[in-house]
Design a protein around this motif. Structure first.
Motif, PDB file in Angstrom:
ATOM      1  N   PHE A 252       4.988   7.131   1.514  1.00 42.50           N
ATOM      2  CA  PHE A 252       5.360   5.899   2.202  1.00 42.50           C
ATOM      3  C   PHE A 252       4.774   4.690   1.482  1.00 42.50           C
ATOM      4  CE2 PHE A 252       7.064   7.653   6.090  1.00 42.50           C
ATOM      5  CZ  PHE A 252       6.327   8.805   6.348  1.00 42.50           C
TER       6      PHE A 252
ATOM      7  N   LEU B 257      -2.165  11.503   7.480  1.00 41.89           N
ATOM      8  CA  LEU B 257      -1.836  10.449   6.518  1.00 41.89           C
ATOM      9  C   LEU B 257      -2.989  10.226   5.545  1.00 41.89           C
ATOM     10  CD1 LEU B 257      -0.220   8.292   9.235  1.00 41.89           C
ATOM     11  CD2 LEU B 257       0.951   8.845   7.093  1.00 41.89           C
TER      12      LEU B 257
ATOM     13  N   TRP C 148       6.541  -0.146   7.493  1.00 38.89           N
ATOM     14  CA  TRP C 148       6.494   0.953   6.523  1.00 38.89           C
ATOM     15  C   TRP C 148       7.912   1.210   5.997  1.00 38.89           C
ATOM     16  CZ3 TRP C 148       2.236   4.968   6.568  1.00 38.89           C
ATOM     17  CH2 TRP C 148       1.092   4.498   7.251  1.00 38.89           C
ATOM     18  N   GLY C 149       7.977   1.709   4.773  1.00 42.94           N
ATOM     19  CA  GLY C 149       9.247   2.205   4.287  1.00 42.94           C
ATOM     20  C   GLY C 149       9.629   3.484   5.028  1.00 42.94           C
TER      21      GLY C 149
ATOM     22  N   MET D 186       0.906   5.412   0.926  1.00 42.52           N
ATOM     23  CA  MET D 186       0.288   6.524   1.649  1.00 42.52           C
ATOM     24  C   MET D 186       1.160   7.759   1.456  1.00 42.52           C
ATOM     25  SD  MET D 186      -0.899   3.634   3.099  1.00 42.52           S
ATOM     26  CE  MET D 186       0.593   3.064   3.934  1.00 42.52           C
TER      27      MET D 186
ATOM     28  N   GLY E 196      -9.539 -10.753   4.642  1.00 42.09           N
ATOM     29  CA  GLY E 196      -9.731  -9.442   5.229  1.00 42.09           C
ATOM     30  C   GLY E 196      -8.359  -8.794   5.349  1.00 42.09           C
ATOM     31  N   TRP E 197      -8.349  -7.481   5.475  1.00 43.50           N
ATOM     32  CA  TRP E 197      -7.075  -6.782   5.573  1.00 43.50           C
ATOM     33  C   TRP E 197      -6.454  -6.926   6.960  1.00 43.50           C
ATOM     34  CZ3 TRP E 197      -4.887  -5.545   1.263  1.00 43.50           C
ATOM     35  CH2 TRP E 197      -5.639  -5.159   0.156  1.00 43.50           C
ATOM     36  N   HIS E 198      -5.144  -6.727   6.987  1.00 44.03           N
ATOM     37  CA  HIS E 198      -4.386  -6.662   8.229  1.00 44.03           C
ATOM     38  C   HIS E 198      -3.763  -5.270   8.326  1.00 44.03           C
ATOM     39  CE1 HIS E 198      -4.166 -11.027   9.539  1.00 44.03           C
ATOM     40  NE2 HIS E 198      -4.940 -11.035   8.475  1.00 44.03           N
ATOM     41  N   PRO E 199      -3.162  -4.925   9.469  1.00 42.18           N
ATOM     42  CA  PRO E 199      -2.577  -3.582   9.590  1.00 42.18           C
ATOM     43  C   PRO E 199      -1.345  -3.424   8.711  1.00 42.18           C
ATOM     44  CG  PRO E 199      -2.051  -4.912  11.503  1.00 42.18           C
ATOM     45  CD  PRO E 199      -3.059  -5.688  10.697  1.00 42.18           C
ATOM     46  N   SER E 200      -0.965  -2.173   8.502  1.00 43.28           N
ATOM     47  CA  SER E 200       0.179  -1.835   7.659  1.00 43.28           C
ATOM     48  C   SER E 200       1.460  -1.954   8.491  1.00 43.28           C
ATOM     49  CB  SER E 200       0.039  -0.391   7.144  1.00 43.28           C
ATOM     50  OG  SER E 200      -1.227  -0.208   6.529  1.00 43.28           O
ATOM     51  N   ASP E 201       2.309  -2.908   8.110  1.00 44.38           N
ATOM     52  CA  ASP E 201       3.509  -3.157   8.904  1.00 44.38           C
ATOM     53  C   ASP E 201       4.456  -4.086   8.187  1.00 44.38           C
ATOM     54  OD1 ASP E 201       4.493  -5.178  11.602  1.00 44.38           O
ATOM     55  OD2 ASP E 201       5.083  -3.078  11.412  1.00 44.38           O
TER      56      ASP E 201
ATOM     57  N   HIS F  57       0.851  -1.189   0.000  1.00 46.84           N
ATOM     58  CA  HIS F  57       0.000   0.000   0.000  1.00 46.84           C
ATOM     59  C   HIS F  57       0.889   1.242   0.000  1.00 46.84           C
ATOM     60  CE1 HIS F  57      -4.071  -1.718   1.391  1.00 46.84           C
ATOM     61  NE2 HIS F  57      -3.299  -2.753   1.063  1.00 46.84           N
TER      62      HIS F  57
ATOM     63  N   VAL G 160       1.162  -5.018   3.611  1.00 49.09           N
ATOM     64  CA  VAL G 160      -0.132  -5.334   4.208  1.00 49.09           C
ATOM     65  C   VAL G 160      -0.533  -6.752   3.815  1.00 49.09           C
ATOM     66  CG1 VAL G 160      -2.572  -4.709   4.420  1.00 49.09           C
ATOM     67  CG2 VAL G 160      -0.848  -2.912   4.096  1.00 49.09           C
TER      68      VAL G 160
ATOM     69  N   TRP H  65      -3.296   0.447  -3.517  1.00 48.52           N
ATOM     70  CA  TRP H  65      -2.480  -0.754  -3.302  1.00 48.52           C
ATOM     71  C   TRP H  65      -2.168  -1.458  -4.608  1.00 48.52           C
ATOM     72  CZ3 TRP H  65      -4.932  -4.851  -5.434  1.00 48.52           C
ATOM     73  CH2 TRP H  65      -6.316  -5.018  -5.300  1.00 48.52           C
TER      74      TRP H  65
ATOM     75  N   TRP I  61      -4.253   7.721   2.309  1.00 44.86           N
ATOM     76  CA  TRP I  61      -4.074   6.460   1.583  1.00 44.86           C
ATOM     77  C   TRP I  61      -4.237   6.704   0.096  1.00 44.86           C
ATOM     78  CZ3 TRP I  61      -7.346   3.364  -1.435  1.00 44.86           C
ATOM     79  CH2 TRP I  61      -6.950   2.038  -1.615  1.00 44.86           C
TER      80      TRP I  61
END
Lengths: 121, 112
Positions: free
Chosen positions: A95, A45, A111-112, A37, A104-109, A35, A99, A50, A47
């Motif tokens: 950034f 932030l 990040w660049g 951002m 279902g989605w998970h958190p963003s982790d 993703h 993800v 993706w 979005w």
């Protein structure tokens, strides 16, 4: 360790285009979405969209439709974000983030580290 | 789009005291099929990217000190920092990942 390393800062004039890269390491590149951002100076932030590195499929925020293109090169584990017809209010730190998606989605982790794009005449 | 509203905008807390940050979503981010809240909290220090602190509203990310805790469900969520340390000075954001576009709260600046 899992890491996303982005390309360096860019300066562009209004109307130009910019490409930001995001190189992944420490995991299977095609197993997670990337993703994008952005964060304008002193702002929150936002979005942008993706890309699925496995299929190349993309989904963009409506605000950026027609101006943003997200691609990837699986041979080098790198995702790209191209933004065209730049305006001064596109000045921001961009950034990428990894993800997971499994029904279902998970958190963003993670990040660049972020890439500053400055747009000025 | 789901609108995320954070409060307060900024917060001054003494060392060793508690900081409480609130986040409200314009619609529920609780998925009935797995009973999970698709809500995360991030910490951002100057010149750094956001760092994941809490996900599923209350699960601490790996390596996050247990003085950080998240609570709430549906549309109302809270991040609590117990016994504030100098290293906790940062901006904190909530994010919903229930649906795209992912959206973020406006951020809360925590100062000593």
């Amino acid at each position: 360790q899992v890491q996303l390393v982005q390309s360096g800062a860019e300066v562009r004039k209004p109307g130009a285009s910019v490409r930001v890269s995001c190189k992944a390491s420490g995991y299977s590149f095609t197993a997670y979405y990337i993703h994008w951002m952005r964060q304008a100076p002193g702002r929150g932030l936002e979005w942008m969209g993706w890309i699925n590195p496995n299929t190349g499929g993309t989904n963009y925020a409506q605000k950026f439709q027609g101006r943003v293109t997200m691609t990837r090169d699986t041979s080098i584990g790198t995702a790209y974000m191209d933004l065209s017809r730049l305006k001064s209010d596109d000045t921001a730190v961009y950034f990428c983030a990894r993800v997971e998606y499994n029904g279902g989605w998970h958190p963003s982790d993670p990040w660049g580290q972020g890439t500053l794009v400055s747009v000025s005449s | 789009d789901i609108v995320m509203t954070q409060s307060p905008d900024s917060l001054a807390v003494s060392l060793g005291e508690r900081a409480t940050i609130n986040c409200r979503s314009s619609q529920s981010v609780l998925y009935n099929f797995n009973n999970k809240n698709f809500l995360a909290w991030y910490q951002q220090k100057p010149g750094q990217p956001p760092k994941l602190l809490i996900y599923w509203a209350s699960t601490r990310a790996s390596g996050v000190p247990d003085r950080f805790s998240g609570s709430g469900s549906g549309t109302d969520f809270t991040l609590t920092i117990n016994s504030l340390q100098a290293a906790d000075v940062a901006i904190y954001f909530c994010q919903q990942y229930y649906s795209t576009p992912f959206t973020f709260g406006g951020g809360t600046k925590v100062e000593i």
